[in-house]
Write a protein that holds these residues in place. Structure first.
Motif, PDB file in Angstrom:
ATOM      1  N   TYR A 177    -107.631 -48.092 -43.817  1.00  0.00           N
ATOM      2  CA  TYR A 177    -107.561 -46.601 -43.807  1.00  0.00           C
ATOM      3  C   TYR A 177    -106.039 -46.100 -43.262  1.00  0.00           C
ATOM      4  N   LEU A 178    -105.308 -45.170 -44.087  1.00  0.00           N
ATOM      5  CA  LEU A 178    -104.054 -44.664 -43.493  1.00  0.00           C
ATOM      6  C   LEU A 178    -104.227 -43.167 -43.029  1.00  0.00           C
ATOM      7  N   ASN A 179    -103.765 -42.798 -42.015  1.00  0.00           N
ATOM      8  CA  ASN A 179    -103.944 -41.208 -41.796  1.00  0.00           C
ATOM      9  C   ASN A 179    -102.813 -40.637 -42.242  1.00  0.00           C
ATOM     10  N   ILE A 180    -102.919 -39.621 -42.986  1.00  0.00           N
ATOM     11  CA  ILE A 180    -101.895 -38.827 -43.708  1.00  0.00           C
ATOM     12  C   ILE A 180    -102.144 -37.370 -43.534  1.00  0.00           C
ATOM     13  N   SER A 181    -101.066 -36.599 -43.614  1.00  0.00           N
ATOM     14  CA  SER A 181    -101.279 -35.245 -43.403  1.00  0.00           C
ATOM     15  C   SER A 181    -102.054 -34.464 -44.471  1.00  0.00           C
ATOM     16  N   THR A 182    -102.822 -33.642 -43.982  1.00  0.00           N
ATOM     17  CA  THR A 182    -103.606 -32.937 -44.951  1.00  0.00           C
ATOM     18  C   THR A 182    -102.810 -32.101 -45.609  1.00  0.00           C
ATOM     19  N   GLY A 183    -103.276 -31.778 -47.134  1.00  0.00           N
ATOM     20  CA  GLY A 183    -102.649 -31.123 -48.031  1.00  0.00           C
ATOM     21  C   GLY A 183    -103.124 -31.740 -49.533  1.00  0.00           C
ATOM     22  N   THR A 184    -102.230 -30.984 -50.483  1.00  0.00           N
ATOM     23  CA  THR A 184    -102.469 -31.050 -51.888  1.00  0.00           C
ATOM     24  C   THR A 184    -101.647 -32.140 -52.461  1.00  0.00           C
ATOM     25  N   TYR A 185    -102.024 -33.284 -52.885  1.00  0.00           N
ATOM     26  CA  TYR A 185    -101.014 -34.215 -53.444  1.00  0.00           C
ATOM     27  C   TYR A 185    -101.360 -34.682 -54.857  1.00  0.00           C
ATOM     28  N   THR A 186    -100.536 -35.272 -55.417  1.00  0.00           N
ATOM     29  CA  THR A 186    -100.705 -36.051 -56.722  1.00  0.00           C
ATOM     30  C   THR A 186    -100.266 -37.499 -56.372  1.00  0.00           C
ATOM     31  N   ILE A 187    -101.169 -38.411 -56.853  1.00  0.00           N
ATOM     32  CA  ILE A 187    -100.990 -39.794 -56.666  1.00  0.00           C
ATOM     33  C   ILE A 187    -100.075 -40.158 -57.710  1.00  0.00           C
ATOM     34  N   VAL A 188     -98.941 -40.851 -57.531  1.00  0.00           N
ATOM     35  CA  VAL A 188     -98.198 -41.312 -58.632  1.00  0.00           C
ATOM     36  C   VAL A 188     -97.805 -42.899 -58.529  1.00  0.00           C
ATOM     37  N   MET A 189     -97.852 -43.874 -59.316  1.00  0.00           N
ATOM     38  CA  MET A 189     -97.547 -45.190 -59.219  1.00  0.00           C
ATOM     39  C   MET A 189     -96.721 -45.651 -60.255  1.00  0.00           C
ATOM     40  N   VAL A 190     -95.685 -46.420 -59.593  1.00  0.00           N
ATOM     41  CA  VAL A 190     -94.379 -46.971 -60.581  1.00  0.00           C
ATOM     42  C   VAL A 190     -94.441 -48.466 -60.198  1.00  0.00           C
ATOM     43  N   PRO A 191     -94.129 -49.368 -61.276  1.00  0.00           N
ATOM     44  CA  PRO A 191     -94.092 -50.514 -61.065  1.00  0.00           C
ATOM     45  C   PRO A 191     -92.977 -50.861 -59.819  1.00  0.00           C
ATOM     46  N   THR A 192     -93.285 -51.895 -58.917  1.00  0.00           N
ATOM     47  CA  THR A 192     -92.673 -52.068 -57.878  1.00  0.00           C
ATOM     48  C   THR A 192     -90.996 -52.729 -58.186  1.00  0.00           C
ATOM     49  N   GLY A 193     -90.228 -51.725 -57.368  1.00  0.00           N
ATOM     50  CA  GLY A 193     -88.779 -51.955 -57.687  1.00  0.00           C
ATOM     51  C   GLY A 193     -88.349 -50.934 -58.700  1.00  0.00           C
ATOM     52  N   ALA A 194     -88.927 -50.363 -59.514  1.00  0.00           N
ATOM     53  CA  ALA A 194     -88.514 -49.335 -60.455  1.00  0.00           C
ATOM     54  C   ALA A 194     -88.129 -48.281 -59.743  1.00  0.00           C
ATOM     55  N   ALA A 195     -87.085 -47.457 -60.259  1.00  0.00           N
ATOM     56  CA  ALA A 195     -86.466 -46.211 -59.474  1.00  0.00           C
ATOM     57  C   ALA A 195     -87.708 -45.124 -60.030  1.00  0.00           C
ATOM     58  N   PRO A 196     -88.118 -44.400 -59.075  1.00  0.00           N
ATOM     59  CA  PRO A 196     -88.978 -43.295 -59.480  1.00  0.00           C
ATOM     60  C   PRO A 196     -88.437 -42.151 -60.115  1.00  0.00           C
ATOM     61  N   ILE A 197     -88.374 -42.103 -61.514  1.00  0.00           N
ATOM     62  CA  ILE A 197     -87.226 -41.269 -62.095  1.00  0.00           C
ATOM     63  C   ILE A 197     -87.858 -39.918 -62.177  1.00  0.00           C
ATOM     64  N   SER A 198     -89.108 -40.185 -62.762  1.00  0.00           N
ATOM     65  CA  SER A 198     -90.144 -38.643 -62.893  1.00  0.00           C
ATOM     66  C   SER A 198     -91.656 -39.366 -63.204  1.00  0.00           C
ATOM     67  N   ALA A 199     -92.348 -38.357 -63.019  1.00  0.00           N
ATOM     68  CA  ALA A 199     -93.983 -38.826 -62.930  1.00  0.00           C
ATOM     69  C   ALA A 199     -94.285 -39.167 -64.360  1.00  0.00           C
ATOM     70  N   THR A 200     -93.545 -38.627 -65.321  1.00  0.00           N
ATOM     71  CA  THR A 200     -94.138 -38.743 -66.668  1.00  0.00           C
ATOM     72  C   THR A 200     -93.778 -40.158 -67.063  1.00  0.00           C
ATOM     73  N   ALA A 201     -92.726 -40.904 -66.588  1.00  0.00           N
ATOM     74  CA  ALA A 201     -92.630 -42.451 -66.734  1.00  0.00           C
ATOM     75  C   ALA A 201     -93.248 -43.365 -65.683  1.00  0.00           C
ATOM     76  N   ALA A 202     -94.104 -42.828 -65.170  1.00  0.00           N
ATOM     77  CA  ALA A 202     -94.824 -43.671 -64.066  1.00  0.00           C
ATOM     78  C   ALA A 202     -95.922 -44.601 -64.971  1.00  0.00           C
ATOM     79  N   ALA A 203     -96.355 -45.501 -64.033  1.00  0.00           N
ATOM     80  CA  ALA A 203     -97.593 -46.469 -64.462  1.00  0.00           C
ATOM     81  C   ALA A 203     -98.849 -45.558 -64.472  1.00  0.00           C
ATOM     82  N   TYR A 204     -98.897 -44.586 -63.568  1.00  0.00           N
ATOM     83  CA  TYR A 204    -100.259 -43.780 -63.252  1.00  0.00           C
ATOM     84  C   TYR A 204     -99.709 -42.430 -62.598  1.00  0.00           C
TER      85      TYR A 204
END
Length: 246
Positions: A177-204
């Protein structure tokens, strides 16, 4: 489409779990007030057929399909064997000896592939996260996807402006368990090492979710179906929700 399927599967799991509880109570003259254990099941193996879950010889839930997250089922504390068995038969797919403590929540996660089925018993958080925070645990059960970096993108921000929450997450990983500040978030996953260019190009890329203060959640990475394809899906289990958020 997958989110709808998993929602229906979770509802199905709830019904089976409730049925198991009712069956246990039938014929009882009194209900014990002693502290109970709480047990739920998550079906995370994409190529394993529906299964029933037993504690010893007593059924806990029936015909659980891929993506199912059951509700918590009260259990008498003690040591016993938990087994996943092909639905409608007593053919054992996996089993393990577990000790269930009083006033403790557990998850039995059935994961990996059918040829090497794994059964994980996890202790779940049953207390609120610190004030102003929520607790998030990530478990990787996606067998056909390589390492990923996981981002929590706050509402109104871009992926490129956010640093990853966790990097290099591989199959079998359990972040705790990781404690994180409360809020509204989108979970985005990209292949490790890939540049996070945009959410549309993400793995999820998931939907925006509001995480209430004090809540605890488990996020499970799973394969897409058919299992021969390389893709990533996510199911989220509610471990703890403060009464004020209900």
């Amino acid at each position: 489409m997958f989110d709808k399927l998993f929602h229906r599967a979770r509802l199905s799991g709830h019904l089976f779990a409730v049925a198991a509880v009712l069956a246990t109570l039938t014929g009882c003259q009194a209900i014990s007030s002693a502290p109970q254990s709480q047990l739920r099941i998550i079906a995370a193996s994409a190529d394993t057929p529906g299964f029933d879950l037993y504690r010893g010889s007593a059924a806990v839930a029936f015909n659980l399909d891929f993506g199912t997250v059951t509700s918590y089922v009260p259990q008498t504390p003690g040591i016993d064997t938990i087994s996943a068995e092909t639905a409608g038969t007593r053919q054992v797919l996996s089993s393990s000896k577990v000790t269930l403590a009083a006033s403790t929540q557990y998850t039995v996660l059935i994961g990996s592939s059918a040829s090497s089925l794994q059964q994980l018993v996890l202790v779940d958080q049953s207390q609120p996260a610190p004030p102003g925070q929520m607790a998030l645990r990530v478990i990787d059960q996606a067998t056909h996807v390589g390492a990923v970096d996981i981002y929590l993108v706050p509402a109104g921000q871009k992926l490129t402006a956010v640093t990853p929450l966790i990097t290099g997450v591989l199959f079998g990983a359990n972040t705790g368990y990781l404690n994180i500040s409360t809020g509204t978030y989108t979970i985005v996953m990209v292949p490790t090492g890939a540049a996070p260019i945009s959410a549309t190009a993400a793995a999820y890329t998931g939907p925006q979710i509001n995480y209430s203060a004090g809540s605890a959640r488990t996020v499970i990475l799973i394969d897409q179906q058919p299992v021969t394809t390389s893709g990533l899906q996510v199911i989220t289990a509610d471990d703890y929700t403060p009464a004020a958020a209900n």
